[in-house]
Design an enzyme around this catalytic site. Structure first.
Site, PDB file in Angstrom:
ATOM      1  N   ASP A  25       0.782  -1.247   0.000  1.00  0.00           N
ATOM      2  CA  ASP A  25       0.000   0.000   0.000  1.00  0.00           C
ATOM      3  C   ASP A  25       0.816   1.302   0.000  1.00  0.00           C
ATOM      4  O   ASP A  25       1.789   1.417   0.745  1.00  0.00           O
ATOM      5  CB  ASP A  25      -0.863   0.097   1.263  1.00  0.00           C
ATOM      6  CG  ASP A  25      -1.623  -1.151   1.585  1.00  0.00           C
ATOM      7  OD1 ASP A  25      -1.544  -2.130   0.827  1.00  0.00           O
ATOM      8  OD2 ASP A  25      -2.296  -1.154   2.627  1.00  0.00           O
ATOM      9  N   GLU A 204     -10.517  -2.417   4.216  1.00  0.00           N
ATOM     10  CA  GLU A 204      -9.165  -1.932   4.509  1.00  0.00           C
ATOM     11  C   GLU A 204      -8.998  -0.531   3.923  1.00  0.00           C
ATOM     12  O   GLU A 204      -9.729  -0.117   3.017  1.00  0.00           O
ATOM     13  CB  GLU A 204      -8.115  -2.852   3.867  1.00  0.00           C
ATOM     14  CG  GLU A 204      -8.182  -4.286   4.356  1.00  0.00           C
ATOM     15  CD  GLU A 204      -7.088  -5.189   3.787  1.00  0.00           C
ATOM     16  OE1 GLU A 204      -6.498  -5.939   4.574  1.00  0.00           O
ATOM     17  OE2 GLU A 204      -6.825  -5.156   2.575  1.00  0.00           O
TER      18      GLU A 204
HETATM   19  C1  FRU Z   1      -3.973  -3.588   2.642  1.00  0.00           C
HETATM   20  C2  FRU Z   1      -3.336  -4.043   3.934  1.00  0.00           C
HETATM   21  C3  FRU Z   1      -3.711  -3.100   5.055  1.00  0.00           C
HETATM   22  C4  FRU Z   1      -2.596  -3.316   6.038  1.00  0.00           C
HETATM   23  C5  FRU Z   1      -1.407  -3.524   5.135  1.00  0.00           C
HETATM   24  C6  FRU Z   1      -0.394  -4.478   5.678  1.00  0.00           C
HETATM   25  O1  FRU Z   1      -3.317  -4.037   1.507  1.00  0.00           O
HETATM   26  O2  FRU Z   1      -3.735  -5.383   4.223  1.00  0.00           O
HETATM   27  O3  FRU Z   1      -4.989  -3.323   5.580  1.00  0.00           O
HETATM   28  O4  FRU Z   1      -2.417  -2.219   6.885  1.00  0.00           O
HETATM   29  O5  FRU Z   1      -1.916  -4.012   3.911  1.00  0.00           O
HETATM   30  O6  FRU Z   1       0.762  -4.506   4.877  1.00  0.00           O
END
Ligand code: FRU
Length: 500
Positions: A25, A204
């Site tokens: 992300d 998310e």
């Molecule tokens: C989304 C996610 C978020 C989390 C991060 C962990 O892709 O699963 O929810 O904070 O990636 O790397």
């Protein structure tokens, strides 16, 4: 300006990638003192997901990036998951002796003591040197909730009218809202989403922004962006939905029916995207970037030194369409600096017939195409891109069905996951009989902005570097090309203007 030469197989040449190792992300995007910051979920010791850090890069133009040292590292509270950064202009946090500074609000991820149940709590870090160095807040974490195992990805912004900070957070398959006056102590105000939108995966990376409605003389609406995680039952994998409505500083209300689902992107590779803090275009448009991958296969894509890229940065606005108000996305115009003007080609008012190829003789592995056509008697019209005798990526429009589709079934390497080779489509109504496509092709991706961003398709592809052919095709009858521009694009790396 990035000066390193990076040209391994599949390495994007105008999309952001980490120099090496795993990225997911985008995090903490903020604009401060003339600099765009991009932080990102980063595993510095491997090319698959692992203990998360925040990688960091800075840009002055959203096109060229300077890689910075890792900003946040795991500590006794756990790994550093996704989150946001704000400019604390009035030093409401007290971290900055009265001056403005940057505060990161992110998820600390570890496990409940003597248990393997994941624990996710929100924490702060701050920087008084324009993001160059970061200090963890001594009283971390600042927000915990034992009821939710999935409790993460805080996105924070200042609500001018209410004079408080707002945090939107993913909690299971809902979004929760909290408010604060000092970024340190947070009060729950409301929850959204129990029966709304898609719940085909965990929620998310939410974001809540006010966006202008195009051409409406300063009318706006609030948009809640919510990414939903991969689920084995759904071939689409992880993807992003959004809601349009109102936000009064405490509560979000959805303008649309609870069961209506609006998708931000009809491709497979635009996930966990959020917007930049503290910057907007003169009309109020906001800047967005997404992770150009999908949890279904992100750990398996066939790259060597690094894994994953970001989408192009995009401007988000709202538009009144025949189906209602919708988010539209456009690539930031800053990318026009990469056009190799002398090699650009243009056509207008051309009739194309089945069996002909207007683009025969052209070659390219990174370029922009802008096309406006009238399908006329054609059943289907479109492009074959990154072609060779055995490979092609198809971007087509089916006239009767009014569908724009991408097929990456023969696009190149795809054996790493059985659901990667696929075709997907989106309804796209002609505007006054015409369809407009704005396409960006890079070494391992294709992005299509149709009808000025009303429908967007973002997909990774892994063609052989020698697959550089292009074709414009029509099937079933003649079609009219009102305009076609082809712009080869320079690389953002240092050898950009040198002969290849
Ligand atoms: C989304 C996610 C978020 C989390 C991060 C962990 O892709 O699963 O929810 O904070 O990636 O790397």
């Amino acid at each position: 300006m990035t000066t390193t030469i990076i040209d391994e197989k599949y390495r994007p040449q105008f999309h952001f990638t980490p120099p090496a190792n795993w990225m997911n992300d985008p995090n903490g995007m903020v604009y401060f003192e003339g600099e765009y910051h991009l932080f990102y979920q980063y595993h510095p010791n491997g090319t698959t997901w692992g203990p998360m850090h925040w990688g960091h890069a800075i840009s002055q133009d959203l096109v060229h990036w300077e890689h910075m040292p890792i900003a946040l590292k795991p500590d006794h509270n756990g790994f550093i998951f996704s989150g946001s950064v704000v400019v604390d202009w009035k030093d409401s946090s007290g971290f900055f002796d009265g001056s403005p500074g940057l505060v990161a609000i992110f998820t600390h991820a570890d496990q409940y003591p003597n248990s393997d149940r994941p624990r996710q709590r929100q924490s702060l870090a701050y920087s008084s040197d324009k993001g160059r160095s970061w200090t963890m807040y001594e009283n971390n974490p600042v927000l915990a909730n034992e009821a939710h195992t999935d409790f993460r990805d805080p996105k924070v912004f200042w609500h001018e009218q209410k004079q408080h900070w707002v945090m939107v957070l993913a909690a299971g398959d809902r979004a929760q809202f909290y408010v604060s006056v000092d970024l340190k102590s947070w009060t729950f105000t409301s929850e959204f989403g129990m029966a709304e939108g898609s719940h085909e995966g965990v929620w998310e990376c939410p974001d809540l922004i006010e966006l202008p409605i195009e051409g409406s003389d300063s009318q706006s609406k609030w948009v809640l962006i919510v990414s939903i995680g991969d689920h084995p039952d759904y071939p689409e994998g992880s993807r992003t939905q959004y809601f349009i409505g109102e936000f009064d500083g405490m509560t979000f209300t959805n303008d649309n029916d609870a069961d209506s689902v609006l998708w931000l992107d009809y491709g497979r590779d635009n996930y966990a995207g959020v917007t930049w803090s503290d910057v907007q275009r003169p009309d109020g448009a906001r800047l967005f970037i997404g992770w150009m991958s999908n949890w279904k296969y992100s750990n398996l894509t066939p790259t060597q030194a690094w894994r994953s890229a970001m989408t192009l940065p995009r401007e988000l606005r709202l538009r009144r369409t025949s189906s209602g108000i919708r988010v539209v996305q456009q690539p930031v115009p800053e990318f026009q600096v990469l056009r190799e003007q002398v090699q650009s080609k243009q056509w207008s008012g051309v009739t194309i017939r089945p069996g002909e190829n207007l683009l025969a003789g052209l070659k390219g592995d990174r370029y922009e195409l802008i096309c406006e056509f009238e399908a006329g008697l054609a059943d289907e019209i479109g492009f074959h891109l990154r072609t060779s005798d055995t490979e092609k990526t198809v971007v087509g429009y089916q006239t009767a069905e009014r569908k724009l589709f991408v097929s990456r079934s023969d696009s190149g390497e795809s054996g790493f996951h059985r659901q990667f080779a696929c075709t997907h489509d989106a309804l796209l109504e002609p505007l006054e009989g015409r369809i407009r496509l704005h396409i960006f092709v890079d070494h391992s991706s294709i992005e299509i902005f149709a009808n000025d961003g009303e429908v967007v398709i973002t997909d990774q592809i892994f063609p052989d570097p020698s697959s550089v052919g292009l074709e414009l095709y029509t099937r079933g009858g003649e079609a009219t090309i009102h305009r076609l521009d082809f712009h080869p694009l320079q690389s953002i790396y240092a050898y950009a203007s040198m002969p290849r």
